[in-house]
Design an enzyme around this catalytic site. Sequence first.
Site, PDB file in Angstrom:
ATOM      1  N   ASN A  70     -40.508 -27.848 -50.324  1.00 28.07           N
ATOM      2  CA  ASN A  70     -39.559 -27.155 -51.191  1.00 28.07           C
ATOM      3  C   ASN A  70     -39.927 -25.675 -51.151  1.00 28.07           C
ATOM      4  O   ASN A  70     -40.896 -25.263 -51.776  1.00 28.07           O
ATOM      5  CB  ASN A  70     -39.657 -27.719 -52.617  1.00 28.07           C
ATOM      6  CG  ASN A  70     -38.802 -26.934 -53.596  1.00 28.07           C
ATOM      7  OD1 ASN A  70     -37.995 -26.082 -53.201  1.00 28.07           O
ATOM      8  ND2 ASN A  70     -38.974 -27.202 -54.884  1.00 28.07           N
ATOM      9  N   LYS A 122     -38.410 -23.209 -52.391  1.00 25.69           N
ATOM     10  CA  LYS A 122     -37.982 -22.446 -53.572  1.00 25.69           C
ATOM     11  C   LYS A 122     -37.284 -21.163 -53.111  1.00 25.69           C
ATOM     12  O   LYS A 122     -36.607 -21.179 -52.082  1.00 25.69           O
ATOM     13  CB  LYS A 122     -39.163 -22.208 -54.507  1.00 25.69           C
ATOM     14  CG  LYS A 122     -39.899 -23.529 -54.818  1.00 25.69           C
ATOM     15  CD  LYS A 122     -40.873 -23.464 -55.928  1.00 25.69           C
ATOM     16  CE  LYS A 122     -41.481 -24.851 -56.148  1.00 25.69           C
ATOM     17  NZ  LYS A 122     -42.404 -24.909 -57.268  1.00 25.69           N
ATOM     18  N   HIS A 165     -35.072 -30.682 -60.306  1.00 22.50           N
ATOM     19  CA  HIS A 165     -36.389 -30.031 -60.281  1.00 22.50           C
ATOM     20  C   HIS A 165     -36.674 -29.400 -61.634  1.00 22.50           C
ATOM     21  O   HIS A 165     -35.773 -28.894 -62.296  1.00 22.50           O
ATOM     22  CB  HIS A 165     -36.424 -28.969 -59.170  1.00 22.50           C
ATOM     23  CG  HIS A 165     -37.817 -28.489 -58.912  1.00 22.50           C
ATOM     24  ND1 HIS A 165     -38.426 -27.545 -59.702  1.00 22.50           N
ATOM     25  CD2 HIS A 165     -38.736 -28.853 -57.977  1.00 22.50           C
ATOM     26  CE1 HIS A 165     -39.663 -27.347 -59.247  1.00 22.50           C
ATOM     27  NE2 HIS A 165     -39.865 -28.124 -58.205  1.00 22.50           N
ATOM     28  N   GLU A 213     -37.886 -26.683 -62.438  1.00 26.89           N
ATOM     29  CA  GLU A 213     -37.476 -25.271 -62.560  1.00 26.89           C
ATOM     30  C   GLU A 213     -35.978 -25.178 -62.855  1.00 26.89           C
ATOM     31  O   GLU A 213     -35.544 -24.282 -63.581  1.00 26.89           O
ATOM     32  CB  GLU A 213     -37.863 -24.503 -61.290  1.00 26.89           C
ATOM     33  CG  GLU A 213     -39.377 -24.290 -61.233  1.00 26.89           C
ATOM     34  CD  GLU A 213     -39.965 -24.187 -59.840  1.00 26.89           C
ATOM     35  OE1 GLU A 213     -39.223 -23.967 -58.876  1.00 26.89           O
ATOM     36  OE2 GLU A 213     -41.202 -24.352 -59.729  1.00 26.89           O
ATOM     37  N   GLU A 262     -43.290 -35.015 -60.492  1.00 27.75           N
ATOM     38  CA  GLU A 262     -43.918 -33.696 -60.517  1.00 27.75           C
ATOM     39  C   GLU A 262     -44.267 -33.328 -61.957  1.00 27.75           C
ATOM     40  O   GLU A 262     -43.403 -32.855 -62.709  1.00 27.75           O
ATOM     41  CB  GLU A 262     -42.947 -32.639 -59.972  1.00 27.75           C
ATOM     42  CG  GLU A 262     -42.519 -32.874 -58.540  1.00 27.75           C
ATOM     43  CD  GLU A 262     -42.098 -31.571 -57.863  1.00 27.75           C
ATOM     44  OE1 GLU A 262     -42.550 -31.351 -56.732  1.00 27.75           O
ATOM     45  OE2 GLU A 262     -41.356 -30.773 -58.454  1.00 27.75           O
ATOM     46  N   GLY A 278     -47.479 -25.178 -59.181  1.00 26.91           N
ATOM     47  CA  GLY A 278     -47.815 -23.775 -58.949  1.00 26.91           C
ATOM     48  C   GLY A 278     -49.024 -23.291 -59.737  1.00 26.91           C
ATOM     49  O   GLY A 278     -49.292 -22.103 -59.830  1.00 26.91           O
ATOM     50  N   SER A 334     -49.042 -28.741 -56.758  1.00 26.78           N
ATOM     51  CA  SER A 334     -50.272 -28.224 -56.144  1.00 26.78           C
ATOM     52  C   SER A 334     -50.847 -29.162 -55.079  1.00 26.78           C
ATOM     53  O   SER A 334     -52.065 -29.334 -54.981  1.00 26.78           O
ATOM     54  CB  SER A 334     -51.325 -27.902 -57.215  1.00 26.78           C
ATOM     55  OG  SER A 334     -50.828 -26.928 -58.110  1.00 26.78           O
ATOM     56  N   GLY A 346     -45.796 -24.326 -52.733  1.00 31.52           N
ATOM     57  CA  GLY A 346     -46.513 -23.196 -52.123  1.00 31.52           C
ATOM     58  C   GLY A 346     -47.102 -23.484 -50.746  1.00 31.52           C
ATOM     59  O   GLY A 346     -46.954 -22.678 -49.823  1.00 31.52           O
TER      60      GLY A 346
HETATM   61  O1  LIG Z   1     -42.541 -27.756 -57.478  1.00 34.88           O
HETATM   62  C1  LIG Z   1     -43.151 -28.189 -56.508  1.00 34.88           C
HETATM   63  C2  LIG Z   1     -42.416 -28.818 -55.397  1.00 34.88           C
HETATM   64  O2  LIG Z   1     -41.113 -29.088 -55.751  1.00 34.88           O
HETATM   65  C3  LIG Z   1     -44.605 -28.063 -56.398  1.00 34.88           C
HETATM   66  O3  LIG Z   1     -44.925 -26.724 -56.209  1.00 34.88           O
HETATM   67  P1  LIG Z   1     -46.437 -26.344 -55.790  1.00 34.88           P
HETATM   68  O4  LIG Z   1     -46.799 -27.208 -54.623  1.00 34.88           O
HETATM   69  O5  LIG Z   1     -46.354 -24.871 -55.446  1.00 34.88           O
HETATM   70  O6  LIG Z   1     -47.289 -26.628 -56.990  1.00 34.88           O
END
Ligand SMILES: O=C(CO)COP(=O)(O)O
Length: 251
Positions: free
Chosen positions: A9, A11, A95, A97, A167, A173, A213, A235
Amino acid sequence: MRKPFIAGNWKMYKTPVEAAGFVRELIDSLKDVNGVDVAVCPPFPALWPVKEALEGSNIALGAQNMHFEKEGAFTGEVSPAMLQDIGVKYVILGHSERRAYFGETDELINQKIKAAFTWGLNPIFCVGETLEERERGITKAVVEIQVLKGLAGVTAEQAENLTIAYEPVWAIGTGKTATPDDAQEVCRFIRELLVKLFGREIADKVRIQYGGSVKPENIKELIAKPDIDGALVGGASLKVESFTAIVKGSI
Ligand SMILES: O=C(CO)COP(=O)(O)O
């Protein structure tokens, strides 16, 4: 059993030009890797150049969101018909977010999930609790509501093409990963919910990813758990080296 599934992902990272260059490197880096499904989910403007760059490879294309209507006066939105036309295979929906920053509710996410199936897109449906909810001991209650509301009206036949991403919001993150045992406990709980909804045979086919993460250093212990079938990577999916290491670590 279930084939591992690693999705990146991205983002709101990478311009279309950067994205196409990145996947060319990624294809080369993953060319001898088998036994795992891999997808990249770039931002909307990069979908087309990435699709072109992926041609002939076995890396699939995913989107990060969509509207549930086919078309209409919805300024700034992207429809399932448009994603289908590009050749998108997966779409991340729900998601955290999107839920936290854009006010997406379980009801809206449910409409999107049903629309994705109608258009032949495979949803990667995200669920997970906040830190406050975990500390209050209501993780399973929260995840149960998200799963039941998100999947209302979905048929068993459709559910065969479903992926769920667990998640925990506090692990996204932040560098904090749920322990493999904690992640397994919630993923097992999700699978039992799927059994109640769709029966054991279908529930055993649905892949449940862990996200939050995920790194080359922790993928092996996560994927070793019986109900964790892959990862939704944020990330660490933005660099060829770390994403490749995660993909290789999952098989
Ligand atoms: O939100 C995520 C994947 O959708 C996870 O993000 P990270 O791997 O950056 O923690």
